[in-house]
Structures are given as C-alpha cells and as structure tokens.
Design an enzyme around this catalytic site. Sequence first.
Site, PDB file in Angstrom:
ATOM      1  N   ASP A   1       4.529   0.888  11.963  1.00  6.51           N
ATOM      2  CA  ASP A   1       3.364   0.205  11.400  1.00  6.51           C
ATOM      3  C   ASP A   1       3.245  -1.256  11.858  1.00  6.51           C
ATOM      4  O   ASP A   1       2.242  -1.913  11.565  1.00  6.51           O
ATOM      5  CB  ASP A   1       3.398   0.260   9.865  1.00  6.51           C
ATOM      6  CG  ASP A   1       3.045   1.641   9.351  1.00  6.51           C
ATOM      7  OD1 ASP A   1       2.604   2.482  10.148  1.00  6.51           O
ATOM      8  OD2 ASP A   1       3.224   1.893   8.142  1.00  6.51           O
TER       9      ASP A   1
ATOM     10  N   ARG B   1       0.149  14.440  12.926  1.00  9.93           N
ATOM     11  CA  ARG B   1       0.635  14.308  11.554  1.00  9.93           C
ATOM     12  C   ARG B   1       0.725  15.656  10.827  1.00  9.93           C
ATOM     13  O   ARG B   1       0.028  15.894   9.837  1.00  9.93           O
ATOM     14  CB  ARG B   1      -0.213  13.307  10.780  1.00  9.93           C
ATOM     15  CG  ARG B   1      -0.280  11.978  11.488  1.00  9.93           C
ATOM     16  CD  ARG B   1      -0.854  10.897  10.657  1.00  9.93           C
ATOM     17  NE  ARG B   1       0.155  10.274   9.808  1.00  9.93           N
ATOM     18  CZ  ARG B   1      -0.043   9.137   9.163  1.00  9.93           C
ATOM     19  NH1 ARG B   1      -1.176   8.516   9.245  1.00  9.93           N
ATOM     20  NH2 ARG B   1       0.898   8.621   8.420  1.00  9.93           N
TER      21      ARG B   1
ATOM     22  N   LYS C   1       0.842  -1.215   0.000  1.00 11.32           N
ATOM     23  CA  LYS C   1       0.000   0.000   0.000  1.00 11.32           C
ATOM     24  C   LYS C   1       0.869   1.255   0.000  1.00 11.32           C
ATOM     25  O   LYS C   1       0.633   2.188  -0.766  1.00 11.32           O
ATOM     26  CB  LYS C   1      -0.897  -0.003   1.248  1.00 11.32           C
ATOM     27  CG  LYS C   1      -1.553   1.329   1.533  1.00 11.32           C
ATOM     28  CD  LYS C   1      -2.416   1.292   2.763  1.00 11.32           C
ATOM     29  CE  LYS C   1      -1.736   1.614   4.062  1.00 11.32           C
ATOM     30  NZ  LYS C   1      -1.339   3.027   4.249  1.00 11.32           N
ATOM     31  N   ASN C   2       1.886   1.266   0.879  1.00 10.17           N
ATOM     32  CA  ASN C   2       2.675   2.484   1.029  1.00 10.17           C
ATOM     33  C   ASN C   2       3.627   2.737  -0.149  1.00 10.17           C
ATOM     34  O   ASN C   2       4.167   3.829  -0.274  1.00 10.17           O
ATOM     35  CB  ASN C   2       3.471   2.446   2.344  1.00 10.17           C
ATOM     36  CG  ASN C   2       2.564   2.690   3.538  1.00 10.17           C
ATOM     37  OD1 ASN C   2       1.375   2.983   3.379  1.00 10.17           O
ATOM     38  ND2 ASN C   2       3.119   2.561   4.731  1.00 10.17           N
TER      39      ASN C   2
ATOM     40  N   ARG D   1      -8.614  -0.585   4.814  1.00  9.30           N
ATOM     41  CA  ARG D   1      -7.778   0.459   4.197  1.00  9.30           C
ATOM     42  C   ARG D   1      -6.464  -0.129   3.685  1.00  9.30           C
ATOM     43  O   ARG D   1      -5.894   0.374   2.722  1.00  9.30           O
ATOM     44  CB  ARG D   1      -7.455   1.559   5.226  1.00  9.30           C
ATOM     45  CG  ARG D   1      -8.612   2.471   5.557  1.00  9.30           C
ATOM     46  CD  ARG D   1      -8.128   3.626   6.429  1.00  9.30           C
ATOM     47  NE  ARG D   1      -6.840   4.085   5.933  1.00  9.30           N
ATOM     48  CZ  ARG D   1      -5.804   4.412   6.697  1.00  9.30           C
ATOM     49  NH1 ARG D   1      -5.901   4.369   8.004  1.00  9.30           N
ATOM     50  NH2 ARG D   1      -4.672   4.803   6.167  1.00  9.30           N
TER      51      ARG D   1
ATOM     52  N   CYS E   1      -5.220   8.176   8.952  1.00 11.70           N
ATOM     53  CA  CYS E   1      -5.306   7.361  10.150  1.00 11.70           C
ATOM     54  C   CYS E   1      -5.325   8.221  11.414  1.00 11.70           C
ATOM     55  O   CYS E   1      -4.632   9.237  11.499  1.00 11.70           O
ATOM     56  CB  CYS E   1      -4.095   6.424  10.192  1.00 11.70           C
ATOM     57  SG  CYS E   1      -4.542   4.721  10.381  1.00 11.70           S
TER      58      CYS E   1
HETATM   59  C1  UD1 Z   1       4.393   7.018   6.077  1.00  9.23           C
HETATM   60  C2  UD1 Z   1       3.530   5.777   5.937  1.00  9.23           C
HETATM   61  C3  UD1 Z   1       2.998   5.338   7.300  1.00  9.23           C
HETATM   62  C4  UD1 Z   1       4.154   5.163   8.285  1.00  9.23           C
HETATM   63  C5  UD1 Z   1       5.016   6.428   8.322  1.00  9.23           C
HETATM   64  C6  UD1 Z   1       6.257   6.257   9.194  1.00  9.23           C
HETATM   65  C7  UD1 Z   1       2.588   6.000   3.728  1.00  9.23           C
HETATM   66  C8  UD1 Z   1       1.358   6.188   2.906  1.00  9.23           C
HETATM   67  N1  UD1 Z   1       2.423   6.071   5.063  1.00  9.23           N
HETATM   68  O1  UD1 Z   1       3.543   8.061   6.555  1.00  9.23           O
HETATM   69  O2  UD1 Z   1       2.293   4.129   7.135  1.00  9.23           O
HETATM   70  O3  UD1 Z   1       3.632   4.934   9.577  1.00  9.23           O
HETATM   71  O4  UD1 Z   1       5.455   6.757   6.987  1.00  9.23           O
HETATM   72  O5  UD1 Z   1       7.019   5.197   8.750  1.00  9.23           O
HETATM   73  O6  UD1 Z   1       3.656   5.749   3.210  1.00  9.23           O
HETATM   74  N2  UD1 Z   1       6.196  14.760  10.429  1.00  9.23           N
HETATM   75  C9  UD1 Z   1       6.224  16.105  10.761  1.00  9.23           C
HETATM   76  N3  UD1 Z   1       6.064  17.010   9.762  1.00  9.23           N
HETATM   77  C10 UD1 Z   1       5.883  16.651   8.450  1.00  9.23           C
HETATM   78  C11 UD1 Z   1       5.858  15.273   8.137  1.00  9.23           C
HETATM   79  C12 UD1 Z   1       6.012  14.351   9.146  1.00  9.23           C
HETATM   80  O7  UD1 Z   1       6.398  16.459  11.926  1.00  9.23           O
HETATM   81  O8  UD1 Z   1       5.755  17.534   7.586  1.00  9.23           O
HETATM   82  C13 UD1 Z   1       6.364  13.761  11.514  1.00  9.23           C
HETATM   83  C14 UD1 Z   1       5.117  12.895  11.710  1.00  9.23           C
HETATM   84  O9  UD1 Z   1       4.177  13.508  12.557  1.00  9.23           O
HETATM   85  C15 UD1 Z   1       5.694  11.633  12.301  1.00  9.23           C
HETATM   86  C16 UD1 Z   1       7.055  11.516  11.602  1.00  9.23           C
HETATM   87  O10 UD1 Z   1       7.360  12.829  11.110  1.00  9.23           O
HETATM   88  O11 UD1 Z   1       5.930  11.797  13.675  1.00  9.23           O
HETATM   89  C17 UD1 Z   1       7.069  10.519  10.459  1.00  9.23           C
HETATM   90  O12 UD1 Z   1       6.101  10.873   9.500  1.00  9.23           O
HETATM   91  P1  UD1 Z   1       6.261  10.554   7.960  1.00  9.23           P
HETATM   92  O13 UD1 Z   1       7.515   9.793   7.731  1.00  9.23           O
HETATM   93  O14 UD1 Z   1       6.044  11.799   7.186  1.00  9.23           O
HETATM   94  O15 UD1 Z   1       5.018   9.590   7.734  1.00  9.23           O
HETATM   95  P2  UD1 Z   1       4.035   9.565   6.509  1.00  9.23           P
HETATM   96  O16 UD1 Z   1       4.769   9.821   5.245  1.00  9.23           O
HETATM   97  O17 UD1 Z   1       2.829  10.370   6.810  1.00  9.23           O
END
Ligand code: UD1
Length: 419
Positions: free
Chosen positions: A306, A122, A23-24, A398, A117
């Site tokens: 995850d 986030r 999915k990711n 999902r 989620c």
């Molecule tokens: C992706 C995955 C999700 C996984 C996560 C961490 C997908 C679709 N989803 O989510 O399943 O749990 O990686 O491995 O690929 N953060 C900030 N600011 C930002 C972006 C992120 O503070 O602009 C923080 C987030 O709150 C979190 C951490 O960084 O604490 C990691 O987030 P991120 O790696 O961005 O996760 P996703 O890409 O949303």
Amino acid sequence: MEETIFVSGGRKLFGSVDVDASKNAFLPILAGCILCDQQVCLKNYVHISDLDLMRQILAKLGVASSLSGRELVLDMANLENNKLSHTLTQRLRASIFLLGPILARFRSAVVAYPGGCNIGLRPIDIHIKSFKALGAKIIEKHGYLYCNGENLKSGEVTLDFASVGATESLMMCCTLLKGQSVLKNVAKEPEIVDLQNFLRKMGAKVSGAGSDTIVIEGVEKLHGCEFSVMPDRIVAGTYLLAAATCGGDVEICGALEQHNESLLSFLRQSACNMVVERDRIRVKVDKRLPSIEKLQTLPYPHFPTDLQSQMLVLQCVCDGTCVLKENLFENRFGVVPELIKMGANIVLNSNTAIVKGVEKLFGADVFATDLRAGAALVVAGLKAEGYTTIHNPAHIDRGYERLEEKFASLGADIKRSKI
Ligand code: UD1
C-alpha cells in the site's frame, strides 16, 4: 462537471499534520460489530468513502447507525439479514470480511463476490477454503457464495498464504464457535492486533494477533463496547514519503515507529533526516536523496504494497537507480504510465519497475487508477514543476480524508476543482 485535484507544484512542505484512524483497521472492526446484538461506539470515525460504503452495507443487514462528528454509534439489536447483494459488495473488497461474522451470527450467509480497488485479480479462495476447514458448506453460483454454517466447529486451520482479510474474517467467526480454535500461518499486520483489541473489548477470548498463530476460545455471546481505532500507518507513510519527496520540515502526529519500521529503515538508508518520538515522526529534508537500490513489497513486517506507489514517486526524483518489485498485487503499477507523462524514467518488466531518478518532474494531466496510485500522483504533482491535474479523485477519497486540505495546510498550492 468533473471533479479533479489541481496542484501547482514545486513548493516544499512545512508544518504539522495529524494522521486519522486506519481505514484497514476500521473496516474489519465495523464488520465485527455484528458479532453482538448491542451497541458499539467507535470514537474516531474517518470521513472516507470506503467506511461510508461499509456502513451502507451494514444498514442493509439491519444495523442502525448514527454519526455525530467523529463518533459513530452502531446498534445491532435489529440485525436481520444474512445476504449481501452485488450492488454494494462490488464496490468494496472488504465486504468479504463480513462472511465470518455473518456465519457466526446466522450460521448461514449469502454473499456476492466482492469488488474493490482495481489492483489485480484478488481471489477469495483462501477465505473459502478456511471456512470449509471449519465445517462450512459453500457453493459458488451466479457470482454468489451460498454458505451453510450449521456444522461449523472450532478447530485448527492453517492458511495457505497469510491473507489479511481471511485472517480477520476467520478470527471473528471463531469468537462465537464453542471450544478452542487455532489459526496458523495468519497475517501479522498491526490492523489484526487492533481487531483483537476490539474483539477483547466485546468480551472475546483471543490471543496471539501480531504473531503467526492466533488462538481463540469461543464464548457464547459478545457485548457492545466503546473503542478508538489505531492510526493509519499507510496514511502516515504517505506523509512521510511526501515530505521526503518534496523536501521541507514536516511533523507527522500519529505516525508510529513500530508500525512503520520497514519504511523508516529504507528512509534511514537514504540518509533522510528524521526525529522519531513516541507518537510522532518529524522529517527534515533539504537535498536530493540517493536512490534505494533494491526494494520489494511483502506482507508485514516487510515493506507494504500500500506504500509502493508513493515510494515509487520518491524514487523517481532520487539520485541513482532503484529496482522495485511488487509481490502482492499484479496491477499495482497503473501509476507508471502517468508518472512517465510527468517526465519519470521508469522501465516496467512484469512485476518489477526499474526507476532511474530524474532531476525534475513536470506537471501533467494524470489519472488515478486506484487509491494508492491517486495519493502517489498527488505527491508527484506537489514535487513537479508546473501544473498537475489529477482526474478520478474519488479513488483517493476511498482512503484519505480531505488529502488536498492536509497538504494545503503544509503550504502546498493544491485544491479540488471542477472542470
Ligand atoms: C488487505 C488490505 C489492503 C492491502 C492488503 C495486503 C484491507 C481492507 N485491505 O487486503 O489494503 O493491500 O491487505 O497487505 O485491509 N489472496 C488470494 N486468495 C485469497 C485472499 C488473498 O490469493 O483468498 C492473495 C491476494 O490476491 C494478494 C495476497 O493474497 O495477492 C494478499 O491479499 P490479502 O492479504 O488477502 O489482502 P486483502 O485482505 O484483500
């Protein structure tokens, strides 16, 4: 009528199960399709609601798609819209991954804040800051980001934190920016390597994915291609942990050692019996495993957030005490009160769970609070004595295609039912 998943627990798992495409990896690849104005054929579609939602979002942008079995063909010839409205993005966090490709194609974008989620705040500050560093002007107003990319230029960007989504969105945008872009302190997840492979098939010049620096030479145009998405390491890990929790003998086809090294090393510490082959892992467990003393979630290659809920379930029934720390998402412990209902002994202290293994879990009525919590509760139900009803299975749908049927094929007594 409410849909639930109903489990009569206590059976060991036996047999072989296939892992679907990730999915990711699929989500950013779908977003990346709009970088070209031709057709893309993705060979191994997974019937899960996050991907269906992403297709609906793409349709709003003008992408025509046709799905036949597992083959998805997308046609970007009539891409016409650069606006993502609230109604769709609220339901899918990954909609923010479209910001990079939309900016690259239209040089402007209007994107509603993403949802997804229920596992924490986030924020998207890293995404915004990185695009600003490349010259985009971004104004936040009434829940929307108004992005002007007229002055976007290739360049060097160092991420404040290795965000998976920000890395992917930025990488996609840079493929169409003239000159060389260097992205530093990026995420190293295998899904980013898969995205790089896909972008290369479209004609992009990208290298370095999987390390902490990605280098992109912009090209004028990308073209259509055919691609098969990598297997889902989180789904594979869910089956591995289910087998370790319930006991039995399960072969997980499509579970790749190099994507699951951290999980495998923890399972080896627990003396979990595994046979690892090139494209599959077999797990044989016939006794209660000892607890893992300490474990924390961190970005790849460390233990993934995850898989934290599924690992928590295993630790609930191990012999000993485990201290499990969640470092990425503040609301990832929504599963804990549900597991306590089932007889688990867990004490939560901010982002740390102290889990004392119990001999038995007992069936209960439990509620999936997010995708991985839902999968974890299914595994807990399979292990528990008696009947478990898992409410809100939509969360599970999902990211897992027919999870209950996969477990039923391994001998579990599980079905979807309406109450
Ligand atoms: C992706 C995955 C999700 C996984 C996560 C961490 C997908 C679709 N989803 O989510 O399943 O749990 O990686 O491995 O690929 N953060 C900030 N600011 C930002 C972006 C992120 O503070 O602009 C923080 C987030 O709150 C979190 C951490 O960084 O604490 C990691 O987030 P991120 O790696 O961005 O996760 P996703 O890409 O949303």
